[in-house]
Design a protein around this motif. Structure first.
Motif, mmCIF file in Angstrom:
data_model
loop_
_atom_site.group_PDB
_atom_site.id
_atom_site.type_symbol
_atom_site.label_atom_id
_atom_site.label_comp_id
_atom_site.label_asym_id
_atom_site.label_seq_id
_atom_site.Cartn_x
_atom_site.Cartn_y
_atom_site.Cartn_z
ATOM 1 N N GLU A 18 71.460 -51.077 27.652
ATOM 2 C CA GLU A 18 70.686 -49.963 28.199
ATOM 3 C C GLU A 18 70.441 -50.136 29.703
ATOM 4 O O GLU A 18 70.285 -49.158 30.430
ATOM 5 N N HIS A 19 70.430 -51.386 30.158
ATOM 6 C CA HIS A 19 70.280 -51.640 31.599
ATOM 7 C C HIS A 19 71.402 -50.975 32.377
ATOM 8 O O HIS A 19 71.165 -50.373 33.446
ATOM 9 N N PHE A 20 72.621 -51.049 31.842
ATOM 10 C CA PHE A 20 73.769 -50.471 32.537
ATOM 11 C C PHE A 20 73.827 -48.952 32.357
ATOM 12 O O PHE A 20 74.331 -48.238 33.224
ATOM 13 N N THR A 21 73.275 -48.459 31.265
ATOM 14 C CA THR A 21 73.172 -47.014 31.092
ATOM 15 C C THR A 21 72.291 -46.424 32.192
ATOM 16 O O THR A 21 72.631 -45.403 32.815
ATOM 17 N N GLN A 22 71.175 -47.078 32.453
ATOM 18 C CA GLN A 22 70.268 -46.609 33.493
ATOM 19 C C GLN A 22 70.850 -46.807 34.885
ATOM 20 O O GLN A 22 70.628 -45.988 35.788
ATOM 21 N N LEU A 23 71.637 -47.893 35.041
ATOM 22 C CA LEU A 23 72.158 -48.228 36.369
ATOM 23 C C LEU A 23 73.331 -47.348 36.776
ATOM 24 O O LEU A 23 73.380 -46.820 37.895
ATOM 25 N N ASN A 24 74.301 -47.196 35.866
ATOM 26 C CA ASN A 24 75.524 -46.495 36.260
ATOM 27 C C ASN A 24 76.057 -45.528 35.201
ATOM 28 O O ASN A 24 77.194 -45.065 35.307
ATOM 29 N N GLY A 25 75.243 -45.248 34.181
ATOM 30 C CA GLY A 25 75.617 -44.223 33.221
ATOM 31 C C GLY A 25 76.498 -44.664 32.073
ATOM 32 O O GLY A 25 76.863 -43.836 31.222
ATOM 33 N N LEU A 26 76.867 -45.939 31.990
ATOM 34 C CA LEU A 26 77.696 -46.418 30.881
ATOM 35 C C LEU A 26 76.849 -46.471 29.610
ATOM 36 O O LEU A 26 75.814 -47.130 29.576
ATOM 37 N N SER A 27 77.296 -45.800 28.577
ATOM 38 C CA SER A 27 76.525 -45.803 27.333
ATOM 39 C C SER A 27 76.713 -47.116 26.595
ATOM 40 O O SER A 27 77.756 -47.776 26.713
ATOM 41 N N SER A 28 75.712 -47.483 25.810
ATOM 42 C CA SER A 28 75.789 -48.715 25.034
ATOM 43 C C SER A 28 76.953 -48.660 24.058
ATOM 44 O O SER A 28 77.686 -49.640 23.888
ATOM 45 N N ASP A 29 77.138 -47.514 23.404
ATOM 46 C CA ASP A 29 78.239 -47.389 22.448
ATOM 47 C C ASP A 29 79.592 -47.584 23.122
ATOM 48 O O ASP A 29 80.504 -48.187 22.535
ATOM 49 N N TRP A 30 79.742 -47.075 24.336
ATOM 50 C CA TRP A 30 80.991 -47.225 25.083
ATOM 51 C C TRP A 30 81.269 -48.700 25.365
ATOM 52 O O TRP A 30 82.385 -49.187 25.199
ATOM 53 N N ILE A 31 80.239 -49.429 25.790
ATOM 54 C CA ILE A 31 80.400 -50.865 26.088
ATOM 55 C C ILE A 31 80.742 -51.636 24.825
ATOM 56 O O ILE A 31 81.649 -52.482 24.810
ATOM 57 N N ILE A 32 80.044 -51.327 23.732
ATOM 58 C CA ILE A 32 80.294 -52.034 22.470
ATOM 59 C C ILE A 32 81.710 -51.765 21.971
ATOM 60 O O ILE A 32 82.422 -52.684 21.544
ATOM 61 N N GLU A 33 82.143 -50.526 22.049
ATOM 62 C CA GLU A 33 83.470 -50.164 21.561
ATOM 63 C C GLU A 33 84.571 -50.902 22.315
ATOM 64 O O GLU A 33 85.557 -51.344 21.728
#
Length: 323
Positions: A18-33
């Motif tokens: 969630e830190h990166f979602t807030q920072l640059n818009g990358l969703s958690s699901d995208w990172i996990i996938e």
């Protein structure tokens, strides 16, 4: 060569996706996938690669009272994220132990430094130049990372592990290091530019992730199969395969190529992120207490640059009559 004990040190601070979602818009699901990472650790303001190396070494020695620090006559550290390139992680460990005038060195072969460090110990032992050694692997990735980089900024975590080694067996729980195989693959693919850490640029950069993925899958599976064939083993003979913790999809690909049941693979990347050359050693520390007589483990690694390797360990509770 025997591994008497291994222990890890992890910083307390947890950084979720969630830190990166807030920072640059990358969703958690995208990172996990794409990576398998859900969270990673970040060193605190008073921590660095050297302090983590010392903390991991202290943890290993505290758990192995029979391993006398005063008897250590070789220290080898591995890292590509040094706190200081002069007073290195190995020197920090030596100073903390207070053991003077012994060979003390720090190496870097990217994320495969663990096995190259162990090979150096193997050479010192074979030449009779040492009999007790500490290998410590420590990465302070967040000191170098550019979190705003949407290609790789979310990959990295901090951590360290220390391994206590001896030329002869010291106790019933020691693991025999049967074989270490390593190699460099700098001529292939985009080895010279796929992962870089140039001080004057913006941190750890990975512009060619697909190339890294391809060659990591190729070399980790190949060197592991070579090790299995050399010892006339099948993948199913392994209790654990501990792959370099770069990307869960890489680990899964290697497991599939080898025909190994997925549950035999040790993965911590979901909780720790990519902890560089410390990742596989941390994985070994995490399963140490589950090992029983007859267990065989292979650690396989791949590093940017490119470099690779595999190591076969075996636990045998037969203790010699001299002990």
């Amino acid at each position: 060569m025997y591994l008497h004990h291994v222990a890890a040190y992890l910083p307390a601070a947890v950084v979720t996706n969630e830190h990166f979602t807030q920072l640059n818009g990358l969703s958690s699901d995208w990172i996990i996938e794409r990576t398998g990472i859900r969270e990673r650790r970040r060193a605190g303001p008073d921590e660095n690669g050297n302090t983590m190396a010392v903390a991991a070494t202290r943890a290993a020695l505290a758990a192995a009272p029979g391993f006398d620090p005063a008897a250590v006559n070789l220290i080898v550290a591995g890292t590509y994220t040094p706190h200081d390139t002069i007073f290195t992680a190995a020197h920090a460990v030596q100073r903390d132990l207070g053991v003077n005038e012994i060979p003390t060195l720090t190496i870097s072969s990217a994320c495969s430094s663990l096995l190259n460090a162990l090979e150096i110990v193997e050479g010192y032992f074979a030449m009779g130049k040492a009999s007790r050694a500490i290998v410590v692997v420590s990465e302070h990735n967040t000191a170098y990372n550019n979190e705003s980089d949407t290609m790789a900024g979310h990959l990295w975590g901090d951590g360290a592990a220390a391994l206590l080694l001896s030329r002869e067996r010291l106790g019933p729980n020691d693991l025999l290091i049967k074989t270490i195989l390593t190699g460099g693959a700098a001529p292939v693919g985009k080895a010279d530019c796929s992962v870089t850490l140039t001080p004057v640029r913006q941190g750890i950069v990975m512009p060619h992730g697909r190339d890294v993925f391809q060659w990591a899958c190729t070399y980790m599976a190949r060197i592991t199969q070579t090790l299995l064939d050399q010892h006339q083993l099948r993948a199913d003979d392994l209790r654990y395969l501990i792959p370099h913790q770069a990307n869960l999809r890489i680990a899964n690909n290697v497991v599939k190529q080898l025909g190994l049941p997925p549950e035999r693979a040790v993965n911590n990347i979901d909780r720790l992120g990519n902890t560089g050359c410390a990742g596989a050693a941390i994985g070994l520390a995490e399963v140490w207490d589950t090992l029983v007589a007859g267990d065989k483990i292979i650690v396989t690694v791949f590093g940017g640059g490119y470099s690779y390797g595999a190591m076969l360990l075996e636990k045998d509770l037969t203790v010699s009559s001299e002990q």
